[in-house]
Enzyme design. Sequence first.
Site, PDB file in Angstrom:
ATOM      1  CG  HIS A 162     -22.888  -8.778 -32.027  1.00  0.00           C
ATOM      2  ND1 HIS A 162     -22.745  -9.918 -32.775  1.00  0.00           N
ATOM      3  CD2 HIS A 162     -24.000  -8.963 -31.277  1.00  0.00           C
ATOM      4  CE1 HIS A 162     -23.703 -10.760 -32.483  1.00  0.00           C
ATOM      5  NE2 HIS A 162     -24.487 -10.218 -31.587  1.00  0.00           N
ATOM      6  CD  GLU A 163     -24.858  -6.680 -36.355  1.00  0.00           C
ATOM      7  OE1 GLU A 163     -25.066  -5.583 -36.898  1.00  0.00           O
ATOM      8  OE2 GLU A 163     -24.106  -7.560 -36.805  1.00  0.00           O
TER       9      GLU A 163
END
Lengths: 267, 598
Positions: free
Chosen positions: B440-441
Amino acid sequence: MPLKILVTVKRVEDPESKIKVKPDGTGIVTDGVNYKMNPFDEIGVEEALRLKEKHGGEVVVASIGGDKSITEIRSALAMGADRGVLLKHEGALDPLLVSALFQKLTEQEKPDLVLLGKQSIDDDQNQTGQILAERLAWAQATFASKKESLESEAEQKKQPGLVLSADGKKMQVVREVDGGVETLEVSLPAVVTVDLRLNKPRFASLPGIMKAKKKEVKEIATASLGVELQPKVVVKKLFEPPKRAGGAKVADVPELWKKLHEEAKVV
Amino acid sequence: MAGNPLLSDRDVDFVLHDLLDVGSLCRLPHFRDHSRETFELYLRSARRLAREVLYPSYRAVDEAPARLQGGAVTVHPALREIYPQLVALGTIAAPRPAEVGGQQLPHVVAAAADLYLMAGNLSATSFLGLTAGAGHLLESFGTEELRRTYMARMYSGEWSGTMALTEPQAGSSLGDVRTRARPTPAGHHLLDGAKIFISGGDQDLTGNIVHLVLARIEGAPPGVKGISLFCVPKLRPEAGRLVPNDVKVSGLIHKIGWRGFPSVVLSLGEEGDCRGWLVGQAHQGLAHMFQMMNEARIMVGCHGVATAAVAYQESLEYARTRPQGRPLASRDATRPQVPIVAHADVRRMLLRQKAIVEGGVALVLTVAHQADLAGHAEAPEARARAQRLLDLLTPVAKSFPAEWGFESNALAVQIHGGYGYSSEYLPEAWLRDQKLNSIHEGTTGIQGLDLLGRRAVADQGAGLRTLLEEIGSAAAQARQAGVDPAWPAAVERAGAALAETTMALAKKGLSGDAEGMLLHSTDYLRAACILVVSWLWLKQAAVAQAGLARDAASRPFHEGKLCAAQYFICTELPDLERLLRLCRDGEDSYGRMREEWF
């Protein structure tokens, strides 16, 4: 009925740090040791704050020690106490002296209630509160606790365990005794020492910490209080308890008797 | 120690004070209300909350994930007790300015406290981390009205925030976002679309949830230049009360980790009444969102470090207490067994964990410290310099903890042996949690492209030059302290090699061969991670070596630091040369490989 409460806080070694005795036995190795407020005192601060929240009044925290003890006062101020007093002192003290110094401060501050931890976790003497009450000739109740558990609704609602009478002149204290709890009533002003199951103390919040910076901490030199600062109890030497030697199996009763007689010297 | 300490206090204090001297930040006007005492008191509270409240609930929360019933998500009951305590601690707005209700705490201290909270219970803390980021977006770009209505309630923890970017067809590729926003005469937009993997997208902890949504205003240009940012509350204030805003939860993701933190599918505007308020300028949504994403990337780095740290502490305690086998030199079966830490190979694994975890702590706190300097140093040049380092190091701070942290978490399972492979023990849970951090990110692949394609070559490599200066001064400091001279030499050589490779790749890119330049961008990122963490270990070695000469009582701590520094520089750093060779030579196995040949 507003209450003025004096709470004592002591700076102690954090028991979660690894504590080691110095090789020469003059003290403990302080490197890498963290310090904190005596956990019993923290319960005292929490109780004082709850009493104030319920009845109004003022919570004054006091400590005896060097400059670093201000951190513990600030910690209590960050929890919500109103102001602090540091009785500035370097060097050894014993409960007789600590109670004598707090007696002087109590006479100055004239609180309705003095709350202390039942003992401090560094040397576990459990005497200061009792001697202080005797010196002041005030009522005392030790090991304050409560009937409700720390998971109870009363605890969730942060209700105080100490119950002030309607006329504000007496306080009901549930105290831990062997095999259960008993309920005492003390006339105010009184000294109460607190035990572990009285409450779960709040954590100092960041906004609280920032507010605490602006609260007053008065410093008083202990030498100015007219107490002869010569401890009667002196720590001569610290040492670790002897390591337990492993057990051994013996072949028969005569060998057992021989060991008990010659090595253990108990028979 | 009663339970898992989560992180070593001694190590965190070493990084904050001996390595970064964070106390000196209090001389800057922005931080003048702070002192070492405020830092210490805040850390104390965070440590205790993490150890006494968060950690004890970790296993229960992992075992019983959030549930979706009747269109609403119910979180684990333990979180309802934890959430108000985390809010009361004041973490959400800790680093924000006083005028918006913050405490102007340096990011570096806030991050140190967050490490404990995250290590205690990652899911529980995540609600607040996202709220802080979303609130900051409204603070920076929102209208006065939005700030008053939403930001203030988010910073106080009354409402939470999320970032709603991803759609089923647009994850890493945000330019493909399809959610539509139709302007209305009333000033708001009407939104319509679907969002997926929205962390904290629904829960029953707060009275309202404020989604920061990327959407395309009707008629906007295609691609990233047509995306706008909207504030889309779950409930909207209307005539003094909160009414549903046509935001529906259409699914709950079943995850392998972070199981207490619900991740949902959101459906916006099914009934044509989902109102969104534009945040910042139209079509600038992605640029605005990048502010949050940069912060979020550093936060993910902290997640990675914290998750590796708690597992390291667990395996360390296990290795010290689990008796198994006897020393190689004396296999006398009548002798008692030794704890497994007595075996060299177990110490290899523990030291690798220590090097990764403590290297990671130094990394994320260094980056957070640079963020403080970039924002608040007095001299403009000092701010610019810190900003250059911050920009360069952000992908490293995101990726090193995720990638190396996963290896470290795997070692924690390994050290526990057969027990480690059992769900009776916690290391497997942390391994599952850790995996998300490389996804994620911005995945590790995206971070590599970002680092090599943008950040390393930006401004003629100015960030890299600043890093090389930092390495030079750490090397000088290490030599002066009496550190083995082979270590600074090796780190300086590695810095020069990375710079040289960067130039060669930039040249390739300028000649029009972007594919060739970026073929090994993940290897380049790995090399950069190794270099940066070697630099930080060299710095730590210099401080530890000086401490060794000065302070006999701290000898075990400083010797441990030097062993970990040696481990990283002597066993990890040599891999940099191999990785850079792949980048330079353009090794093309997967470059040539075709889909039909698999």
